[in-house]
Motif scaffolding. Structure first.
Motif, short mmCIF file in Angstrom:
data_model
loop_
_atom_site.label_atom_id
_atom_site.label_comp_id
_atom_site.label_asym_id
_atom_site.label_seq_id
_atom_site.Cartn_x
_atom_site.Cartn_y
_atom_site.Cartn_z
N ASN A 7 0.86 -1.18 0.00
CA ASN A 7 0.00 0.00 0.00
C ASN A 7 0.90 1.23 0.00
OD1 ASN A 7 -2.30 1.73 0.22
ND2 ASN A 7 -3.37 0.13 1.36
N SER A 471 -6.16 -4.91 2.14
CA SER A 471 -5.71 -5.96 1.23
C SER A 471 -6.90 -6.64 0.56
CB SER A 471 -4.90 -7.02 1.99
OG SER A 471 -3.69 -6.48 2.47
N SER A 498 -4.42 -3.72 -3.03
CA SER A 498 -4.93 -3.16 -1.77
C SER A 498 -5.62 -1.83 -2.03
CB SER A 498 -3.80 -2.96 -0.75
OG SER A 498 -3.22 -4.18 -0.36
N ALA A 500 -6.17 1.84 -1.56
CA ALA A 500 -5.22 2.88 -1.16
C ALA A 500 -5.62 3.48 0.19
CB ALA A 500 -5.15 3.97 -2.23
N THR A 501 -4.62 3.89 0.96
CA THR A 501 -4.86 4.36 2.32
C THR A 501 -5.90 5.49 2.38
OG1 THR A 501 -2.90 5.76 2.06
CG2 THR A 501 -2.61 3.67 3.21
#
Length: 533
Positions: A7, A471, A498, A500-501
């Motif tokens: 990530n 994930s 994953s 994205a933050t």
């Protein structure tokens, strides 16, 4: 070593074998890198979570490459004996796979020392390396839906003991009554990385195993101080949980962070009432929550979009706004209606709730079963006294993109770390179609269903490796699972990408039956596949 993107704040370091993995882990623990937040070791990998504002992925990779792979972790010599009643439901099948008798299997399993290599899967679950070299068997083709606490199993070259009842695919050869996880102990996990373990055949010794229950410490009942405000819960709705920023730094015990599904909404709710941003709030799923205020206080509600109603003692009632502080008087009743966008609301109170932390956090982890119990109808929730000088915040603007079932929810993704385990068109399949959110979704993860699931090119068994929030794991069915706050610390299926933050909070608000579309990020992480650092 290889560095694979996970990530925007995490990379997976892949090494040649377990010995190299443990050596790198020892080096990183002995001399930490500034900006590294968490290390999750596994059979041949270490998942490293870091702060991008302090350390870039490229700088992290450069620093790790300079580490020697001959370090050893220094710790006090600790030897633990685990008595086992052999005769598990898979013992005959495992013996047959190895071409030996069940008695010989027991002799080999008890004839050598093991070392705790790493922890994961569940709190207190230790992966034990060593033992007889012949004890290398595959996981079960079809995992069981429930394996009892204390079950002793084999998977690959590892042995392990299930700390609590849970689904699992290990080959079960026995059971022990020795608790692997006990919150009444100073260190709840019995087995720590580096410990030496020896299994003992309790039947051969003709001794009875001590009957010891796995103890989960529940916080003491919350007392209400005279003169302080408190809430009487009339209805709890679908799910009412305590949440804060999470239980970080407990990976060595096999414990993931958990915490609020929508971290921004948690922080904003606290800021509105003058609390520190990480004070525990109530996370309320869907509608139906209702409470009566006793005393006077200030609350704020953020997160999902939906009706919120205040009713006074005299019967008058009116709608309340979200994302702004609201003063409550004694006897006011607050009712949460069904959201029209998003699914989780966050209720903060000025001063914070009087709730006891577990392992340093008030977050309730539904998978690991750690943290304060869920709030139910009839509970009394005391409010802490307000610190002098606490300032109530100004009105906040709610997010404009809260997910609904009417519109597709677009989520940015970072490709990797195991995109190369899939066919060439797998990423196109992942991103070119909408995915339906099924009713099996929870705080652990969102189960997705699509017409054309990504197809694996590599069908080998993936050694367990660390998993991160966001994930997208692809099990044998091909239908992806998007891991959320209460995900397991390690997993055995490949992660194709994953979320994205910056879209994790949005993912935590997606309702059942919504449609999700994934959008690969351009740049060093895509859109044509993960790039090694």
């Amino acid at each position: 070593m290889r560095f694979l993107p996970v990530n925007l704040n995490a990379v997976l370091v892949e090494l040649d074998d377990l010995a190299q993995t443990l050596a790198l882990l020892a080096s990183l623990r002995a001399t930490p890198l500034a900006g590294v937040q968490e290390l999750v070791p596994a059979a041949r990998t270490i998942l490293i979570t870091f702060r991008p504002a302090v350390l870039s992925a490229a700088a992290l990779a450069q620093a790790v490459r300079q580490r020697r792979l001959d370090a050893c972790e220094t710790r006090a010599d600790k030897r633990i004996e685990i008595p086992v009643r052999y005769g598990g439901e898979d013992i005959a099948e495992v013996a047959g796979l190895l071409g030996i008798t069940p008695d010989e299997l027991v002799r080999r399993h008890t004839g050598s020392d093991y070392t705790v290599a790493f922890t994961g899967f569940a709190p207190g679950f230790a992966y034990l390396s060593g033992g007889h070299p012949s004890l290398n068997v595959p996981r079960r083709a079809v995992p069981r839906t429930r394996i009892p606490a204390g079950a002793v199993g084999l998977a690959g070259s590892f042995s392990g003991v299930y700390p609590q009842a849970s689904p699992g695919g290990w080959q079960i050869i026995g059971v022990t009554d020795t608790p692997m996880w006990d919150l009444l102990r100073e260190t709840p996990a019995l087995l720590q990385p580096g410990d030496t373990v020896r299994f003992v055949d309790a039947t051969a010794l003709k001794v009875a195993l001590p009957v010891v229950e796995n103890v989960v410490a529940a916080p003491a009942p919350m007392a209400v101080e005279s003169g302080s405000a408190f809430f009487e819960v009339r209805a709890a709705g679908l799910q009412a949980l305590w949440q804060d920023r999470g239980r970080h730094g407990q990976a060595r015990q096999g414990v993931s962070a958990s915490g609020a599904m929508d971290q921004r909404s948690l922080h904003v709710a606290n800021r509105l009432v003058g609390n520190a941003s990480d004070v525990a709030c109530l996370e309320l799923a869907y509608g139906g929550f209702q409470f009566v205020c006793r005393g006077e206080t200030v609350i704020a509600v953020t997160g999902a979009v939906g009706p919120l109603t205040l009713a006074r003692n005299d019967g008058a009632q009116w709608p309340l706004p979200r994302y702004r502080p609201v003063a409550l008087a004694d006897g006011d009743t607050i009712t949460f209606g069904e959201p029209v966008a998003g699914i989780r609301s966050y209720l903060a109170v000025r001063g914070g709730f009087e709730v006891a932390p577990v392992l340093g956090s008030c977050a309730t982890d539904t998978l690991a079963r750690i943290g304060p119990p869920a709030v139910v109808a009839g509970d009394v929730l005391p409010v802490r006294a307000v610190a002098i000088g606490a300032v109530v915040g100004a009105t906040e603007a709610p997010p404009l993109d809260m997910p609904t079932v009417q519109e597709e929810v677009v989520l940015d993704i970072v490709l990797g770390p195991r995109t190369d385990w899939f066919t060439a068109d797998a990423v196109e399949r992942l991103c070119s179609q909408p995915w339906s959110v099924t009713s099996q979704s929870s705080r652990i993860g969102i189960r997705l269903n699509g017409e054309e699931p990504p197809v694996r090119a590599n069908t080998a068994e993936l050694p367990s490796e660390g998993t991160a929030r966001g994930s997208i794991q692809v099990p044998p069915s091909g239908q992806p699972v998007l891991f959320l706050a209460d995900h397991p610390l390690t997993g055995g299926y490949p992660v194709i990408a994953s979320v994205a933050t910056h879209h994790l909070d949005r993912a935590g608000q997606i309702p059942v039956n919504a449609r999700v579309r994934f959008q690969p990020m351009a740049g060093p992480h895509g859109p044509h596949g993960p790039i090694e650092l």
